[in-house]
Design an enzyme around this catalytic site. Structure first.
Site, PDB file in Angstrom:
ATOM      1  N   HIS A   1       0.834  -1.246   0.499  1.00 52.45           N
ATOM      2  CA  HIS A   1       0.141  -0.181   0.186  1.00 52.45           C
ATOM      3  C   HIS A   1       1.015   1.204   0.012  1.00 52.45           C
ATOM      4  CE1 HIS A   1      -3.158  -2.680   0.871  1.00 52.45           C
ATOM      5  NE2 HIS A   1      -3.671  -2.236  -0.919  1.00 52.45           N
TER       6      HIS A   1
ATOM      7  N   GLU B   1     -10.870 -11.240  -5.406  1.00 55.53           N
ATOM      8  CA  GLU B   1      -9.643 -11.299  -4.918  1.00 55.53           C
ATOM      9  C   GLU B   1      -9.667 -12.664  -4.577  1.00 55.53           C
ATOM     10  OE1 GLU B   1      -8.423  -7.710  -2.797  1.00 55.53           O
ATOM     11  OE2 GLU B   1     -10.855  -7.669  -1.747  1.00 55.53           O
TER      12      GLU B   1
ATOM     13  N   ASP C   1      -4.720  -8.620  -4.907  1.00 53.90           N
ATOM     14  CA  ASP C   1      -4.413 -10.025  -3.913  1.00 53.90           C
ATOM     15  C   ASP C   1      -4.888 -11.049  -4.769  1.00 53.90           C
ATOM     16  OD1 ASP C   1      -4.221  -8.907  -1.207  1.00 53.90           O
ATOM     17  OD2 ASP C   1      -5.990  -7.374  -1.475  1.00 53.90           O
TER      18      ASP C   1
ATOM     19  N   CYS D   1      -9.895  -3.216 -10.648  1.00 55.54           N
ATOM     20  CA  CYS D   1      -9.206  -2.218  -9.545  1.00 55.54           C
ATOM     21  C   CYS D   1      -7.983  -2.213  -9.057  1.00 55.54           C
ATOM     22  CB  CYS D   1      -9.868  -1.656  -8.490  1.00 55.54           C
ATOM     23  SG  CYS D   1     -10.360  -2.850  -7.999  1.00 55.54           S
TER      24      CYS D   1
HETATM   25  C1  PEP Z   1      -6.600  -4.731  -5.196  1.00 59.66           C
HETATM   26  O1  PEP Z   1      -6.675  -6.708  -3.999  1.00 59.66           O
HETATM   27  O2  PEP Z   1      -6.302  -5.614  -6.216  1.00 59.66           O
HETATM   28  C2  PEP Z   1      -6.968  -4.099  -4.255  1.00 59.66           C
HETATM   29  C3  PEP Z   1      -7.086  -3.220  -4.916  1.00 59.66           C
HETATM   30  O3  PEP Z   1      -7.527  -3.692  -3.319  1.00 59.66           O
HETATM   31  P1  PEP Z   1      -6.102  -3.693  -1.916  1.00 59.66           P
HETATM   32  O4  PEP Z   1      -5.130  -2.948  -3.011  1.00 59.66           O
HETATM   33  O5  PEP Z   1      -6.851  -2.595  -1.270  1.00 59.66           O
HETATM   34  O6  PEP Z   1      -6.216  -4.380  -1.285  1.00 59.66           O
HETATM   35 MG    MG Z   2      -7.433  -6.067  -2.055  1.00 62.11          MG
END
Ligand code: PEP
Ligand code: MG
Length: 571
Positions: A189, A431, A455, A502
């Site tokens: 993140h 995911e 994920d 996403c």
């Molecule tokens: C993902 O897992 O691709 C996602 C968009 O969520 P995060 O990166 O917040 O886990």
């Molecule tokens: Mg995720």
């Protein structure tokens, strides 16, 4: 001159001095003191230096971050001027004949334990203040430097072992030109935040904190993951030219800000942005985002001492919905856990946090937290085009339970006389591989899918997204991943639903041709990737990409797929 190779996490080039954001070593031993007066004088001097330092930081913080952020330093000065805290420390030095470090730590630990034990938010904040202040005074007693990103007042490149999302949120873009960390992967993140802050970043260098000293000159090449330490003047000149080229390229892309995301053979897709806070909307507008495809609401819950109230959440959601002026906004419900912690929730430490009690699993159990968020969202729904999405859904049962709670809260609000939109789409993140494999069943009940490849890839390949040693397994182009993506898109289309993506893969120039070919409807990415993606899509024919994707699905390895894409689309 030394070169470290890390993982390119956020594009761009930065040239500046190093600023190490590393926890200092504040260890000491208890000693018996002969000269009590001298020890007390040493303590007084450390207090005076700390106050002086805090006043200077306060001044910088006020102009750079605003009065609210700066107020915390006033509170710290008050603590250091409080005789109820300072006198007992001095008394302990005299009565026990111990060194100042020991007397300070013993006394402040006692106050911290006392305040933390009180069921009173104000007192708990005082405990946090005392802990911070103790660190500062101890650092002066021991002669080591404590770092604080808010005291940075010149252009720097941050070097850290890792940066938590809340550390990253505190970085001042005016001075922090880039960062490089020892650990982390492209989808950790801190890397995602760097992209939304539009600062170059390299993660997973393994030894940046070991190799780099404060004020070393650095070049961060966020395009290739190269981190140059104390480069030659020639190399700096070369990179200055590269930087100019990169800026010129960005200016070209910027011309597409109001254009459609349409392929050369006339097929339109939607290019959306991933955001973490309402403040990110400015970047979405500047980069021509057509929607918000993922609003990561967990940042609302971070960097604070207690849960956000329903009204605080309502304000944030309303701001985003109004800011997007009727364009779609996909809000993801709380996805805490993994590398996103909430210290005030006091959840037990887990062996495998990415496989543990996180996201929807936590929300379905801590229902007060979940229902408060759902109510805030429902109340905000009349201010724009809201879509709600649940994270980490592994079973149909989880989706049904979450949806039932949403319906219950909707009915309650209507009974209370509140207005709630009737047009909220409710979808899920795909995911977890079980959900991708069973997408046909899910597609009958959800309104849309958004594929979370960050994920999905880590769970399919069994490779921790934070661990740079297994980052070679983050393989978006692996045919296994492409097949899962195809299953999800096809399942949604058969039921007349749509699929977005996403995860970071959606903004990747090698993945985009394949995703177009597989029929993805919405691509949601860091706002800063949108214009480049639009430029690329406008140059591709969907029919050609379909052929390319079909071939890729039958290939053996990710490398073969990369090769095929590069040949076809000139990358
Ligand atoms: C993902 O897992 O691709 C996602 C968009 O969520 P995060 O990166 O917040 O886990
Ligand atoms: Mg995720």
């Amino acid at each position: 001159m030394t070169l470290l190779q890390g993982i390119a996490a956020s594009s761009g080039i930065a040239i500046a001095k190093a600023y190490r954001l590393v926890e200092p070593d504040l260890s000491f031993t208890k000693t018996t003191i002969e000269d009590i007066d001298a020890e007390k004088a040493k303590f007084d001097a450390a207090i005076a230096q700390s106050i002086q330092e805090l006043k200077e930081i306060q001044k910088v913080a006020k102009t750079e971050l605003g009065a609210d952020e700066a107020a915390i330093f006033d509170a710290h000065v008050l603590v250091l001027n409080d005789p109820e805290l300072i006198n007992p420390i001095k008394e302990k030095i005299s009565s026990d004949q111990v060194n100042a470090e020991y007397a300070l730590k013993e006394t402040t630990d006692m106050f911290i334990a006392m305040f933390e034990g009180m069921d009173n938010e104000y007192m708990q904040e005082r405990a946090a203040d005392i802990r911070d202040v103790t660190k500062r005074v101890l650092s002066h007693l021991l002669g080591v430097k404590v770092v604080n990103p808010s005291e940075i007042s010149e252009e720097v490149i941050i070097i850290a072992e890792d940066l938590t999302p809340s550390d990253t949120a505190q970085l001042n873009r005016k001075y922090v030109k880039a960062f490089a960390t020892d650990i982390g992967g492209r989808t950790s993140h801190s890397a995602i935040m760097a992209r939304s802050l539009e600062i170059p970043a390299i993660v997973g260098t393994q030894e940046a904190t070991e190799e780099i000293q404060d004020n070393d000159m650095l070049i961060v090449d966020g395009l290739t993951g190269k981190l140059h330490i104390n480069p030659t003047a020639e190399l700096i000149a070369e990179y200055e030219k590269e930087l100019e080229k990169y800026e010129a390229q960005k200016a070209e892309w910027a011309k597409l800000v109001d254009e459609k995301s349409i392929t050369a053979d006339g097929e339109q897709v939607e290019l959306a942005a991933n955001i973490g806070t309402p403040e990110d909307l400015e970047g979405v507008m500047n980069n021509g985002g057509e929607a918000v495809g993922l609003y990561r609401t967990e940042f609302l819950y971070m960097g604070r001492n207690q849960l956000p109230t329903e009204d605080e959440q309502f304000d944030a959601y309303k701001k985003v919905l109004e800011g997007m002026d009727g364009k779609p906004v996909v809000v993801r419900t709380l996805d805490i856990g993994g590398d996103k912690e909430l210290p005030y929730l006091e959840l037990p430490t887990e062996m495998n946090p990415f496989l543990g009690f996180r996201a929807i699993r936590l929300c379905l159990e801590e229902t007060d937290i979940f229902r408060t968020q759902l109510r805030a969202l429902l109340r905000a729904s009349t201010y724009g085009n809201l879509k709600i999405m649940f994270p980490m859904i592994a079973t149909l049962d989880e989706f049904r339970k979450a949806k039932a709670m949403l319906e219950e809260e909707k009915e309650k609000l209507i009974a209370e006389g509140e207005k709630v939109s009737d047009e909220i789409e409710v979808g899920i993140m795909v995911e977890i591989p079980s959900t991708a494999v069973q997408a046909d069943q899910f597609a009958k009940e959800v309104d849309f899918f958004s594929i979370g490849t960050n994920d999905l890839i880590q769970y399919t390949m069994a490779a921790d997204r934070m661990n740079e040693r297994v980052s070679y397994l983050y393989q978006p182009y692996n045919p296994a991943i492409l097949r899962l993506v195809k299953m999800v898109i096809d399942a949604s289309h058969r039921e007349g639903k749509w699929t977005g993506m996403c995860g970071e893969m959606a903004g990747d120039e090698i993945a985009i041709p394949l995703l177009l070919g597989l029929g993805l409807d919405e691509f949601s990415m860091s706002a800063t990737s949108i214009l480049q993606a639009r430029a690329q899509i406008r140059g591709l024919k969907k029919s050609d990409m379909k052929e390319l994707a079909e071939k890729a699905l039958q290939m053996g390895t990710a490398e073969e797929v990369i090769q095929a894409v590069k040949e076809k689309v000139n990358l």
